[in-house]
Write a protein that holds these residues in place. Sequence first.
Motif, PDB file in Angstrom:
ATOM      1  N   THR A  89    -129.168   2.474  12.567  1.00 14.99           N
ATOM      2  CA  THR A  89    -128.342   3.646  12.867  1.00 14.99           C
ATOM      3  C   THR A  89    -127.000   3.538  12.165  1.00 14.99           C
ATOM      4  OG1 THR A  89    -127.290   2.654  14.811  1.00 14.99           O
ATOM      5  CG2 THR A  89    -129.397   3.787  15.160  1.00 14.99           C
ATOM      6  N   LEU A  90    -126.285   4.663  12.115  1.00 14.77           N
ATOM      7  CA  LEU A  90    -124.936   4.666  11.559  1.00 14.77           C
ATOM      8  C   LEU A  90    -124.025   3.768  12.377  1.00 14.77           C
ATOM      9  CD1 LEU A  90    -122.711   5.735   9.685  1.00 14.77           C
ATOM     10  CD2 LEU A  90    -122.497   7.729  11.197  1.00 14.77           C
ATOM     11  N   ALA A  91    -124.219   3.745  13.684  1.00 16.25           N
ATOM     12  CA  ALA A  91    -123.391   2.888  14.545  1.00 16.25           C
ATOM     13  C   ALA A  91    -123.592   1.415  14.196  1.00 16.25           C
ATOM     14  CB  ALA A  91    -123.730   3.136  16.015  1.00 16.25           C
ATOM     15  N   ASP A  92    -124.835   1.018  13.909  1.00 15.29           N
ATOM     16  CA  ASP A  92    -125.097  -0.373  13.499  1.00 15.29           C
ATOM     17  C   ASP A  92    -124.392  -0.682  12.183  1.00 15.29           C
ATOM     18  OD1 ASP A  92    -126.674  -0.771  15.716  1.00 15.29           O
ATOM     19  OD2 ASP A  92    -128.565  -0.362  14.661  1.00 15.29           O
ATOM     20  N   TRP A  93    -124.427   0.283  11.270  1.00 15.49           N
ATOM     21  CA  TRP A  93    -123.761   0.094   9.974  1.00 15.49           C
ATOM     22  C   TRP A  93    -122.251  -0.022  10.161  1.00 15.49           C
ATOM     23  CZ3 TRP A  93    -120.282   2.923   6.947  1.00 15.49           C
ATOM     24  CH2 TRP A  93    -120.191   2.548   5.611  1.00 15.49           C
ATOM     25  N   GLU A  94    -121.681   0.843  10.966  1.00 15.03           N
ATOM     26  CA  GLU A  94    -120.235   0.819  11.197  1.00 15.03           C
ATOM     27  C   GLU A  94    -119.800  -0.444  11.925  1.00 15.03           C
ATOM     28  OE1 GLU A  94    -119.764   4.504  13.269  1.00 15.03           O
ATOM     29  OE2 GLU A  94    -119.181   5.606  11.441  1.00 15.03           O
ATOM     30  N   ALA A  95    -120.706  -1.034  12.701  1.00 17.01           N
ATOM     31  CA  ALA A  95    -120.374  -2.281  13.399  1.00 17.01           C
ATOM     32  C   ALA A  95    -120.201  -3.440  12.429  1.00 17.01           C
ATOM     33  CB  ALA A  95    -121.466  -2.613  14.426  1.00 17.01           C
ATOM     34  N   VAL A  96    -120.840  -3.339  11.251  1.00 19.04           N
ATOM     35  CA  VAL A  96    -120.683  -4.368  10.208  1.00 19.04           C
ATOM     36  C   VAL A  96    -119.478  -4.048   9.334  1.00 19.04           C
ATOM     37  CG1 VAL A  96    -121.727  -5.380   8.146  1.00 19.04           C
ATOM     38  CG2 VAL A  96    -123.124  -4.969  10.183  1.00 19.04           C
ATOM     39  N   TYR A  97    -119.339  -2.806   8.930  1.00 19.95           N
ATOM     40  CA  TYR A  97    -118.262  -2.404   8.015  1.00 19.95           C
ATOM     41  C   TYR A  97    -117.022  -1.982   8.805  1.00 19.95           C
ATOM     42  CZ  TYR A  97    -121.515  -2.818   4.157  1.00 19.95           C
ATOM     43  OH  TYR A  97    -122.384  -3.324   3.216  1.00 19.95           O
ATOM     44  N   THR A  98    -116.448  -2.965   9.492  1.00 19.91           N
ATOM     45  CA  THR A  98    -115.266  -2.708  10.321  1.00 19.91           C
ATOM     46  C   THR A  98    -113.960  -2.852   9.551  1.00 19.91           C
ATOM     47  OG1 THR A  98    -115.284  -5.029  11.014  1.00 19.91           O
ATOM     48  CG2 THR A  98    -116.435  -3.437  12.431  1.00 19.91           C
ATOM     49  N   ALA A  99    -114.022  -3.445   8.352  1.00 24.32           N
ATOM     50  CA  ALA A  99    -112.825  -3.627   7.534  1.00 24.32           C
ATOM     51  C   ALA A  99    -113.253  -3.814   6.096  1.00 24.32           C
ATOM     52  CB  ALA A  99    -112.016  -4.839   8.013  1.00 24.32           C
ATOM     53  N   PHE A 100    -112.329  -3.551   5.180  1.00 26.86           N
ATOM     54  CA  PHE A 100    -112.639  -3.742   3.761  1.00 26.86           C
ATOM     55  C   PHE A 100    -112.935  -5.218   3.495  1.00 26.86           C
ATOM     56  CE2 PHE A 100    -111.366  -4.505  -0.706  1.00 26.86           C
ATOM     57  CZ  PHE A 100    -112.274  -3.651  -1.311  1.00 26.86           C
ATOM     58  N   GLY A 101    -114.004  -5.469   2.736  1.00 25.60           N
ATOM     59  CA  GLY A 101    -114.419  -6.841   2.456  1.00 25.60           C
ATOM     60  C   GLY A 101    -115.607  -7.273   3.287  1.00 25.60           C
ATOM     61  N   GLN A 102    -115.964  -6.484   4.314  1.00 26.10           N
ATOM     62  CA  GLN A 102    -117.123  -6.814   5.130  1.00 26.10           C
ATOM     63  C   GLN A 102    -118.405  -6.390   4.416  1.00 26.10           C
ATOM     64  OE1 GLN A 102    -116.765  -8.560   8.111  1.00 26.10           O
ATOM     65  NE2 GLN A 102    -114.685  -8.668   7.291  1.00 26.10           N
ATOM     66  N   GLY A 103    -119.518  -6.905   4.902  1.00 25.30           N
ATOM     67  CA  GLY A 103    -120.807  -6.609   4.271  1.00 25.30           C
ATOM     68  C   GLY A 103    -121.213  -7.757   3.372  1.00 25.30           C
ATOM     69  N   GLY A 104    -121.194  -7.541   2.081  1.00 25.61           N
ATOM     70  CA  GLY A 104    -121.458  -8.606   1.126  1.00 25.61           C
ATOM     71  C   GLY A 104    -122.869  -9.167   1.233  1.00 25.61           C
ATOM     72  N   VAL A 105    -122.996 -10.490   0.956  1.00 23.19           N
ATOM     73  CA  VAL A 105    -124.306 -11.144   0.934  1.00 23.19           C
ATOM     74  C   VAL A 105    -125.005 -11.011   2.277  1.00 23.19           C
ATOM     75  CG1 VAL A 105    -125.503 -13.338   0.650  1.00 23.19           C
ATOM     76  CG2 VAL A 105    -123.645 -12.752  -0.885  1.00 23.19           C
ATOM     77  N   GLY A 106    -124.236 -11.106   3.370  1.00 22.32           N
ATOM     78  CA  GLY A 106    -124.838 -11.001   4.699  1.00 22.32           C
ATOM     79  C   GLY A 106    -125.541  -9.675   4.911  1.00 22.32           C
ATOM     80  N   ALA A 107    -124.915  -8.579   4.476  1.00 23.36           N
ATOM     81  CA  ALA A 107    -125.533  -7.256   4.617  1.00 23.36           C
ATOM     82  C   ALA A 107    -126.772  -7.148   3.735  1.00 23.36           C
ATOM     83  CB  ALA A 107    -124.521  -6.168   4.245  1.00 23.36           C
ATOM     84  N   PHE A 108    -126.739  -7.748   2.542  1.00 20.03           N
ATOM     85  CA  PHE A 108    -127.889  -7.715   1.648  1.00 20.03           C
ATOM     86  C   PHE A 108    -129.070  -8.461   2.257  1.00 20.03           C
ATOM     87  CE2 PHE A 108    -130.265 -10.070  -1.677  1.00 20.03           C
ATOM     88  CZ  PHE A 108    -130.862  -9.000  -2.326  1.00 20.03           C
ATOM     89  N   VAL A 109    -128.831  -9.677   2.758  1.00 21.92           N
ATOM     90  CA  VAL A 109    -129.916 -10.489   3.318  1.00 21.92           C
ATOM     91  C   VAL A 109    -130.472  -9.846   4.585  1.00 21.92           C
ATOM     92  CG1 VAL A 109    -130.493 -12.720   4.353  1.00 21.92           C
ATOM     93  CG2 VAL A 109    -129.077 -12.634   2.302  1.00 21.92           C
ATOM     94  N   ALA A 110    -129.566  -9.420   5.502  1.00 22.57           N
ATOM     95  CA  ALA A 110    -130.030  -8.832   6.761  1.00 22.57           C
ATOM     96  C   ALA A 110    -130.694  -7.478   6.533  1.00 22.57           C
ATOM     97  CB  ALA A 110    -128.855  -8.700   7.727  1.00 22.57           C
ATOM     98  N   GLY A 111    -130.022  -6.599   5.768  1.00 24.27           N
ATOM     99  CA  GLY A 111    -130.577  -5.275   5.528  1.00 24.27           C
ATOM    100  C   GLY A 111    -131.840  -5.317   4.690  1.00 24.27           C
TER     101      GLY A 111
END
Length: 566
Positions: free
Chosen positions: A352-374
Amino acid sequence: MNAIPLLLIGLAIFAGGYVLYSKFLGNRVYKLDASFKTPAHELQDGVDYVPTNKFVLWGHHFTSVAGAAPIVGPAVAVIWGWLPAFLWVTLGTVFFAGMHDLGALWASARNKGRSMGTLSGRYIGNRGANLFLVVIFLLLLMVVAAFAVVIKNLLISSPSAVIPAWGAVAVALLVGQAVYRYKMSLGLVTVVGVAALYGLILLGDAFPVVLPDPILGMSPATFWIVALFVYAGIASLLPVWVLLQPRDYINGVQLFVGLGILFVSVLLSAPAIVAPAFNDAVPAGTPSLVPLLFVTIACGAISGFHGMVSSGTTSKQLDKETDARFVGYFGAVGEGLLALGAIIAAIAGFRTLADWEAVYTAFGQGGVGAFVAGGGQIVNSGLGLPATLSSTVLATMAILFAATTMDTGVRLLRFVVQEAGDVVKVKINNGVGTLIALGAGMALTFSQGSDGSGGLRIWPLFGTSNQLLASLTLSIVAVMLIRKRRNPAPALVPLAIVFVMAFWAALVQLGNLYASGDWLLLAIDVVIIVAAVWVAFEAVAAMRRASQEPPEAADADAAEKVELKG
């Protein structure tokens, strides 16, 4: 909207770029000549200068340039929305990165395999060359130190990737022996090698490795970083055919298979894109889209580091000049494909969008972790692979990408140290040069503590320095084209855009660093800005001189007569 149209449009753009634009560049701009004697043949030494099958060389080049950055940058940049990131990755790859990588490879091959730092002395001037070396050294130092930390973090957070990550070294050694010593069929070796790598992934998923704390008197974090630097040092000294080249080749094939798994999973599962195309509600503190998008996504659109690889190792292994189109341009396309995969994983791998926003809470978030998990979620939904195995596949991909860039980075850093020694009339041999490179890299990595957090200390400046370096590399290509009375526009247009965006971003960062009181990064940023501006002025003057001088002699004759200083 699901991710399938995005994937298909991206693939179509990349295919069109390679089939049409790279052909135009190869035939009309660079005029690649199969009869030209490349440095790999002219200076063959069995160590650095080794004529290489174009598919093997593509594997080396692709995995060397495609480190963690084309995953991290796009997976961070989607915070502004997926559409700007998608457009910059696809169009930037086709018209900027491919031109840059192919151009750097051609320029070096036409000058006896010399690096961009050395070529700047001939085509721009000695003052520009010395400053160019400063920017190159800082950039390579960032890459080596930061990637050591990224790999360490993945080895700790994804213990199932430990066995395949290190087992790939043994596979590469066997591949090198099979191809070069025993002259076995490349196709057979490729199939067996890739099967072995995926067998190691299954083994790693079944037997995750968690190091005891302490181990040999060190924390697991410290141990992994030291082990990575020791490996990179050894790999940088061995002849390229023993480890570096076969490792990069077999990893390149395996990584393309991994991307294929991800893309097929997208087609089968049709995951919904939950992130916005344009994010109007970015978290507080997020910098403006322009110019920061163009430096946040460096690798994956255009990257100055690619010019270092093209001229540092790849040009010395080019069998035929016409192979440069496949190796250089398609190598850039390969990295663009990885960046496209990172974008899709980061925007369609959440429920969901809420799940995405829970990761992207600040600039610099996401990265390798988002790639591996997503990405793991998409593969799990598409192919039905267990979630842990899906994550292991993608974590191993990320580690192998980063590791092949790190070992090539140490080799290139040694070249830069040796070139700097030549400037001050000090001869530095391979062993000493490698020790200096390793010492500088480890000093930065451990400068903030034994966990290696110092490795990311100057990473915020990577994007700007990387893009400034790309523009300076394009300036060398432009001077060469002007000298040969060829159309320089394909180099000048990306040069101007990238330089303006990178310089603008550097100024923005300068203000932010001053406000935060980070004096070390502020000083480094000032050095990078001054060096880039100085070299830019020197480059403009060199272009003006080149347009006024008589046309350069025919390529083949000129290549034989060129004698470079340093």
